[in-house]
Design a protein around this motif. Sequence first.
Motif, PDB file in Angstrom:
ATOM      1  N   GLY A   1       1.112  18.724  -6.285  1.00  9.99           N
ATOM      2  CA  GLY A   1       0.148  18.075  -7.161  1.00  9.99           C
ATOM      3  C   GLY A   1       0.743  17.178  -8.228  1.00  9.99           C
ATOM      4  N   LEU A   2       2.051  16.996  -8.216  1.00  8.80           N
ATOM      5  CA  LEU A   2       2.692  16.176  -9.242  1.00  8.80           C
ATOM      6  C   LEU A   2       2.192  14.734  -9.196  1.00  8.80           C
ATOM      7  CD1 LEU A   2       4.671  16.316 -11.554  1.00  8.80           C
ATOM      8  CD2 LEU A   2       6.506  15.869  -9.948  1.00  8.80           C
ATOM      9  N   CYS A   3       2.056  14.179  -8.001  1.00  8.04           N
ATOM     10  CA  CYS A   3       1.573  12.796  -7.887  1.00  8.04           C
ATOM     11  C   CYS A   3       0.164  12.660  -8.460  1.00  8.04           C
ATOM     12  CB  CYS A   3       1.619  12.321  -6.442  1.00  8.04           C
ATOM     13  SG  CYS A   3       0.647  13.322  -5.296  1.00  8.04           S
ATOM     14  N   ALA A   4      -0.678  13.648  -8.196  1.00  6.11           N
ATOM     15  CA  ALA A   4      -2.053  13.616  -8.704  1.00  6.11           C
ATOM     16  C   ALA A   4      -2.098  13.779 -10.216  1.00  6.11           C
ATOM     17  CB  ALA A   4      -2.889  14.697  -8.026  1.00  6.11           C
ATOM     18  N   SER A   5      -1.128  14.458 -10.783  1.00  9.09           N
ATOM     19  CA  SER A   5      -1.100  14.588 -12.238  1.00  9.09           C
ATOM     20  C   SER A   5      -0.584  13.315 -12.893  1.00  9.09           C
ATOM     21  CB  SER A   5      -0.271  15.799 -12.671  1.00  9.09           C
ATOM     22  OG  SER A   5       1.095  15.619 -12.393  1.00  9.09           O
TER      23      SER A   5
ATOM     24  N   LYS B   1       3.087   2.707 -12.099  1.00 10.92           N
ATOM     25  CA  LYS B   1       2.624   4.094 -12.234  1.00 10.92           C
ATOM     26  C   LYS B   1       2.695   4.806 -10.884  1.00 10.92           C
ATOM     27  CE  LYS B   1      -0.990   6.788 -14.431  1.00 10.92           C
ATOM     28  NZ  LYS B   1      -2.270   6.727 -15.144  1.00 10.92           N
ATOM     29  N   ILE B   2       2.330   4.105  -9.818  1.00 10.98           N
ATOM     30  CA  ILE B   2       2.447   4.677  -8.481  1.00 10.98           C
ATOM     31  C   ILE B   2       3.912   4.943  -8.154  1.00 10.98           C
ATOM     32  CG2 ILE B   2       2.085   4.253  -6.013  1.00 10.98           C
ATOM     33  CD1 ILE B   2      -0.425   2.603  -6.854  1.00 10.98           C
ATOM     34  N   GLN B   3       4.788   4.026  -8.535  1.00 11.23           N
ATOM     35  CA  GLN B   3       6.223   4.218  -8.301  1.00 11.23           C
ATOM     36  C   GLN B   3       6.735   5.443  -9.047  1.00 11.23           C
ATOM     37  OE1 GLN B   3       8.214   2.319  -6.103  1.00 11.23           O
ATOM     38  NE2 GLN B   3       9.522   4.109  -6.425  1.00 11.23           N
ATOM     39  N   GLN B   4       6.224   5.694 -10.233  1.00  9.15           N
ATOM     40  CA  GLN B   4       6.613   6.896 -10.983  1.00  9.15           C
ATOM     41  C   GLN B   4       6.233   8.148 -10.187  1.00  9.15           C
ATOM     42  OE1 GLN B   4       4.833   7.216 -14.881  1.00  9.15           O
ATOM     43  NE2 GLN B   4       5.816   9.171 -15.290  1.00  9.15           N
ATOM     44  N   ALA B   5       5.051   8.142  -9.580  1.00 12.32           N
ATOM     45  CA  ALA B   5       4.632   9.280  -8.752  1.00 12.32           C
ATOM     46  C   ALA B   5       5.545   9.421  -7.532  1.00 12.32           C
ATOM     47  CB  ALA B   5       3.179   9.113  -8.324  1.00 12.32           C
TER      48      ALA B   5
ATOM     49  N   PRO C   1       8.984  15.838  -5.228  1.00 14.93           N
ATOM     50  CA  PRO C   1      10.174  16.649  -4.928  1.00 14.93           C
ATOM     51  C   PRO C   1      10.599  16.627  -3.468  1.00 14.93           C
ATOM     52  CG  PRO C   1       8.281  18.066  -5.270  1.00 14.93           C
ATOM     53  CD  PRO C   1       7.840  16.672  -5.616  1.00 14.93           C
ATOM     54  N   VAL C   2       9.707  16.213  -2.563  1.00 15.95           N
ATOM     55  CA  VAL C   2      10.067  16.177  -1.147  1.00 15.95           C
ATOM     56  C   VAL C   2      10.048  14.755  -0.579  1.00 15.95           C
ATOM     57  CG1 VAL C   2       9.416  18.567  -0.665  1.00 15.95           C
ATOM     58  CG2 VAL C   2       7.693  16.750  -0.448  1.00 15.95           C
ATOM     59  N   SER C   3       9.919  13.769  -1.444  1.00 14.26           N
ATOM     60  CA  SER C   3       9.971  12.345  -1.057  1.00 14.26           C
ATOM     61  C   SER C   3       9.022  12.005   0.091  1.00 14.26           C
ATOM     62  CB  SER C   3      11.405  11.939  -0.693  1.00 14.26           C
ATOM     63  OG  SER C   3      12.264  12.163  -1.786  1.00 14.26           O
ATOM     64  N   CYS C   4       7.775  12.462  -0.017  1.00 10.68           N
ATOM     65  CA  CYS C   4       6.813  12.207   1.067  1.00 10.68           C
ATOM     66  C   CYS C   4       5.885  11.032   0.787  1.00 10.68           C
ATOM     67  CB  CYS C   4       5.996  13.463   1.354  1.00 10.68           C
ATOM     68  SG  CYS C   4       4.839  13.920   0.053  1.00 10.68           S
ATOM     69  N   ILE C   5       6.066  10.337  -0.341  1.00 13.42           N
ATOM     70  CA  ILE C   5       5.212   9.205  -0.685  1.00 13.42           C
ATOM     71  C   ILE C   5       6.038   7.936  -0.535  1.00 13.42           C
ATOM     72  CG2 ILE C   5       3.658   8.227  -2.398  1.00 13.42           C
ATOM     73  CD1 ILE C   5       3.749  10.999  -3.814  1.00 13.42           C
ATOM     74  N   HIS C   6       5.459   6.948   0.164  1.00  9.05           N
ATOM     75  CA  HIS C   6       6.208   5.727   0.465  1.00  9.05           C
ATOM     76  C   HIS C   6       5.322   4.504   0.362  1.00  9.05           C
ATOM     77  CE1 HIS C   6       9.315   8.327   2.153  1.00  9.05           C
ATOM     78  NE2 HIS C   6       8.342   8.967   2.768  1.00  9.05           N
ATOM     79  N   TRP C   7       5.947   3.365   0.109  1.00  8.46           N
ATOM     80  CA  TRP C   7       5.264   2.077   0.208  1.00  8.46           C
ATOM     81  C   TRP C   7       5.298   1.626   1.655  1.00  8.46           C
ATOM     82  CZ3 TRP C   7       2.513   0.648  -3.747  1.00  8.46           C
ATOM     83  CH2 TRP C   7       2.927   0.936  -5.057  1.00  8.46           C
TER      84      TRP C   7
ATOM     85  N   GLU D   1       0.852  -1.179   0.000  1.00  3.93           N
ATOM     86  CA  GLU D   1       0.000   0.000   0.000  1.00  3.93           C
ATOM     87  C   GLU D   1       0.890   1.232   0.000  1.00  3.93           C
ATOM     88  OE1 GLU D   1      -2.741  -0.186   3.260  1.00  3.93           O
ATOM     89  OE2 GLU D   1      -4.013  -1.628   2.220  1.00  3.93           O
ATOM     90  N   VAL D   2       0.377   2.286  -0.576  1.00  3.17           N
ATOM     91  CA  VAL D   2       1.132   3.532  -0.663  1.00  3.17           C
ATOM     92  C   VAL D   2       0.537   4.521   0.334  1.00  3.17           C
ATOM     93  CG1 VAL D   2      -0.270   4.495  -2.552  1.00  3.17           C
ATOM     94  CG2 VAL D   2       2.101   5.198  -2.285  1.00  3.17           C
ATOM     95  N   GLU D   3       1.403   5.368   0.890  1.00  3.75           N
ATOM     96  CA  GLU D   3       0.932   6.389   1.820  1.00  3.75           C
ATOM     97  C   GLU D   3       1.678   7.694   1.577  1.00  3.75           C
ATOM     98  OE1 GLU D   3       1.604   5.022   5.789  1.00  3.75           O
ATOM     99  OE2 GLU D   3       3.762   4.987   5.561  1.00  3.75           O
TER     100      GLU D   3
END
Length: 62
Positions: free
Chosen positions: A16-20, A46-50, A55-61, A4-6
């Motif tokens: 908004g880059l991840c949402a785009s 695709k999630i990994q690309q996001a 730019p601030v590395s706030c998305i993680h598995w 899961e991604v968080e």
Amino acid sequence: MAREVEVDQEVCIGCGLCASIAPEVFRLNDGGVSEVYNQSGAEEDKIQQAIDSCPVSCIHWR
């Protein structure tokens, strides 16, 4: 079990880059930061690309 991604919303700058990249998974909430609203909305690559584009590395598995 699938990963899961968080989003660490304390770190997110709301660019908004991840949402785009993966609008089926991420969106900006009322506070202007990213949130995951649909874990199964896109393939993991695709999630990994996001994740890689944040730019601030706030998305993680997890």
